[in-house]
Design a protein around this motif. Structure first.
Motif, PDB file in Angstrom:
ATOM      1  N   LYS A  80       0.810  -1.219   0.000  1.00 18.62           N
ATOM      2  CA  LYS A  80       0.000   0.000   0.000  1.00 18.62           C
ATOM      3  C   LYS A  80       0.846   1.274   0.000  1.00 18.62           C
ATOM      4  O   LYS A  80       0.291   2.375   0.055  1.00 18.62           O
ATOM      5  CB  LYS A  80      -0.905   0.017   1.245  1.00 18.62           C
ATOM      6  N   THR A  81       2.181   1.126  -0.099  1.00 15.89           N
ATOM      7  CA  THR A  81       3.034   2.301   0.065  1.00 15.89           C
ATOM      8  C   THR A  81       4.220   2.297  -0.893  1.00 15.89           C
ATOM      9  O   THR A  81       4.904   1.284  -1.045  1.00 15.89           O
ATOM     10  CB  THR A  81       3.573   2.388   1.509  1.00 15.89           C
ATOM     11  N   LEU A  82       4.469   3.450  -1.509  1.00 19.35           N
ATOM     12  CA  LEU A  82       5.620   3.666  -2.380  1.00 19.35           C
ATOM     13  C   LEU A  82       6.465   4.805  -1.823  1.00 19.35           C
ATOM     14  O   LEU A  82       5.958   5.683  -1.122  1.00 19.35           O
ATOM     15  CB  LEU A  82       5.172   4.044  -3.796  1.00 19.35           C
ATOM     16  N   LEU A  83       7.748   4.806  -2.167  1.00 18.28           N
ATOM     17  CA  LEU A  83       8.623   5.925  -1.818  1.00 18.28           C
ATOM     18  C   LEU A  83       9.369   6.372  -3.062  1.00 18.28           C
ATOM     19  O   LEU A  83      10.075   5.586  -3.693  1.00 18.28           O
ATOM     20  CB  LEU A  83       9.621   5.522  -0.734  1.00 18.28           C
ATOM     21  N   ILE A  84       9.191   7.642  -3.428  1.00 22.96           N
ATOM     22  CA  ILE A  84       9.845   8.214  -4.598  1.00 22.96           C
ATOM     23  C   ILE A  84      10.958   9.135  -4.114  1.00 22.96           C
ATOM     24  O   ILE A  84      10.686  10.193  -3.534  1.00 22.96           O
ATOM     25  CB  ILE A  84       8.853   9.009  -5.464  1.00 22.96           C
ATOM     26  N   PRO A  85      12.235   8.764  -4.312  1.00 21.02           N
ATOM     27  CA  PRO A  85      13.336   9.618  -3.847  1.00 21.02           C
ATOM     28  C   PRO A  85      13.448  10.866  -4.712  1.00 21.02           C
ATOM     29  O   PRO A  85      13.129  10.846  -5.902  1.00 21.02           O
ATOM     30  CB  PRO A  85      14.563   8.718  -4.012  1.00 21.02           C
ATOM     31  N   ASP A  86      13.893  11.945  -4.112  1.00 18.66           N
ATOM     32  CA  ASP A  86      14.099  13.172  -4.868  1.00 18.66           C
ATOM     33  C   ASP A  86      15.548  13.266  -5.293  1.00 18.66           C
ATOM     34  O   ASP A  86      16.457  13.177  -4.466  1.00 18.66           O
ATOM     35  CB  ASP A  86      13.728  14.395  -4.026  1.00 18.66           C
ATOM     36  N   ARG A  87      15.771  13.425  -6.596  1.00 25.37           N
ATOM     37  CA  ARG A  87      17.109  13.667  -7.112  1.00 25.37           C
ATOM     38  C   ARG A  87      17.236  15.157  -7.397  1.00 25.37           C
ATOM     39  O   ARG A  87      16.253  15.830  -7.686  1.00 25.37           O
ATOM     40  CB  ARG A  87      17.358  12.875  -8.395  1.00 25.37           C
ATOM     41  N   ARG A  88      18.466  15.651  -7.370  1.00 24.07           N
ATOM     42  CA  ARG A  88      18.670  17.085  -7.552  1.00 24.07           C
ATOM     43  C   ARG A  88      18.115  17.553  -8.887  1.00 24.07           C
ATOM     44  O   ARG A  88      18.416  16.995  -9.943  1.00 24.07           O
ATOM     45  CB  ARG A  88      20.161  17.429  -7.477  1.00 24.07           C
ATOM     46  N   GLY A  89      17.281  18.600  -8.847  1.00 20.54           N
ATOM     47  CA  GLY A  89      16.689  19.149 -10.068  1.00 20.54           C
ATOM     48  C   GLY A  89      16.852  20.653 -10.091  1.00 20.54           C
ATOM     49  O   GLY A  89      17.921  21.182  -9.791  1.00 20.54           O
ATOM     50  N   ASN A  90      15.767  21.355 -10.405  1.00 19.67           N
ATOM     51  CA  ASN A  90      15.879  22.804 -10.519  1.00 19.67           C
ATOM     52  C   ASN A  90      15.355  23.557  -9.304  1.00 19.67           C
ATOM     53  O   ASN A  90      15.303  24.775  -9.287  1.00 19.67           O
ATOM     54  CB  ASN A  90      15.125  23.287 -11.769  1.00 19.67           C
ATOM     55  N   ASN A  91      14.952  22.804  -8.263  1.00 16.69           N
ATOM     56  CA  ASN A  91      14.506  23.399  -7.001  1.00 16.69           C
ATOM     57  C   ASN A  91      13.208  24.200  -7.110  1.00 16.69           C
ATOM     58  O   ASN A  91      12.928  25.051  -6.262  1.00 16.69           O
ATOM     59  CB  ASN A  91      15.599  24.289  -6.396  1.00 16.69           C
ATOM     60  N   ARG A  92      12.404  23.931  -8.123  1.00 15.54           N
ATOM     61  CA  ARG A  92      11.092  24.591  -8.190  1.00 15.54           C
ATOM     62  C   ARG A  92      10.160  24.044  -7.106  1.00 15.54           C
ATOM     63  O   ARG A  92       9.288  24.753  -6.625  1.00 15.54           O
ATOM     64  CB  ARG A  92      10.459  24.363  -9.575  1.00 15.54           C
ATOM     65  N   VAL A  93      10.332  22.792  -6.738  1.00 17.01           N
ATOM     66  CA  VAL A  93       9.556  22.095  -5.698  1.00 17.01           C
ATOM     67  C   VAL A  93       8.046  22.250  -5.884  1.00 17.01           C
ATOM     68  O   VAL A  93       7.301  22.328  -4.915  1.00 17.01           O
ATOM     69  CB  VAL A  93       9.987  22.513  -4.264  1.00 17.01           C
ATOM     70  N   ASP A  94       7.584  22.276  -7.129  1.00 18.19           N
ATOM     71  CA  ASP A  94       6.142  22.389  -7.398  1.00 18.19           C
ATOM     72  C   ASP A  94       5.372  21.234  -6.762  1.00 18.19           C
ATOM     73  O   ASP A  94       4.343  21.432  -6.116  1.00 18.19           O
ATOM     74  CB  ASP A  94       5.879  22.418  -8.910  1.00 18.19           C
TER      75      ASP A  94
END
Length: 265
Positions: A80-94
């Motif tokens: 019932k649970t997923l984890l999506i890691p954040d990789r470095r991007g453009n820091n918009r954090v939308d």
């Protein structure tokens, strides 16, 4: 002619009108919806190097953001649970900002060569848990934030859209030189940076991204950096945290990672 609807059908202004326009949902399409991740869902996610995240700020402003890494970069914590890691991007954090305001989320997983896609709908929250993020280390860089997705429903979507678009057909690919580079587009749209500088920055940023995909260089890393971060409770807090993780140097690659490019987060 201006009052005539396509196909001569009545206007669609309600849920009832919508169902009348398209007809009843087939029993098979209704029954294929699951409320947990079964073996097929898990296996598909393990093969997937790319997904699109749809989110909203709760005020009607929607956003769709692409995420990609090596196949299986999204971790299945349980059925019932997923984890999506954040990789470095453009820091918009939308996406992060939207989740803070409204937790509803939609995901579409894709696997190159397979026309069917996997759709997952649910609720997301920001995760800064070292025990969950440390196993997702790449190139000795441990993600310090991620999205934990609680699955409400999931189902496989038929391959008609990808078949019609010929998305995986090499013969349908556009020659890269036929469209301007992202560096040139950003430079001309913003008038804030020279074309040559923008193109060099994007080339270096892309080169770094490709290096991160080298499976042979994936090694465990200390999770101490995660414990130094405070909890994320607002969009401003989230943005400030991501700014702190940016490299101190002002290399073209570092600048490229901050360009307002189309790979929005």
């Amino acid at each position: 002619m201006g009052d005539q609807n396509a196909g001569g059908k009545p206007p669609v202004k309600s849920q009832e009108d919508l169902r009348a326009h398209f007809g009843q949902l087939s029993p098979l399409a209704e029954k294929k919806v699951l409320y947990h991740l079964d073996k097929f869902c898990r296996d598909f996610i393990a093969l997937s190097p790319f997904l699109v995240i749809a989110s909203s700020d709760g005020k009607g402003h929607a956003d769709a953001s692409p995420r990609g890494d090596a196949p299986g970069f999204v971790s299945v914590l349980d059925d019932k649970t997923l984890l999506i890691p954040d990789r470095r991007g453009n820091n918009r954090v939308d996406t992060f900002g939207n989740i803070i305001a409204s937790p509803g989320i939609g995901l579409i997983f894709m696997v190159p060569g397979i026309n069917e896609t996997l759709r997952v709908n649910g609720r997301a929250e920001i995760s800064q848990e070292p025990d969950l993020l440390t196993p997702l280390t790449v190139q000795n860089v441990t993600p310090i934030i991620g999205l934990k997705v609680h699955v409400d429903e999931t189902y496989f979507h038929c391959g008609k859209a990808l078949m019609r678009s010929k998305l995986w057909n090499p013969a349908a690919q556009v020659e890269r030189h036929s469209f301007p580079t992202l560096g040139r587009i950003i430079a001309e749209q913003t008038a804030a940076i020279a074309v040559e500088v923008a193109e060099k920055a994007m080339e270096e940023a892309y080169r770094e991204a490709v290096l991160e995909l080298d499976e042979t260089n994936r090694e465990p890393s200390s999770s101490s950096s995660l414990r130094k971060q405070g909890p994320i409770t607002s969009t401003a807090n989230c943005w400030a945290m991501l700014q702190r993780r940016a490299p101190a140097t002002r290399s073209a690659a570092a600048y490229g990672s901050l360009l307002p490019c189309a790979i929005a987060h």
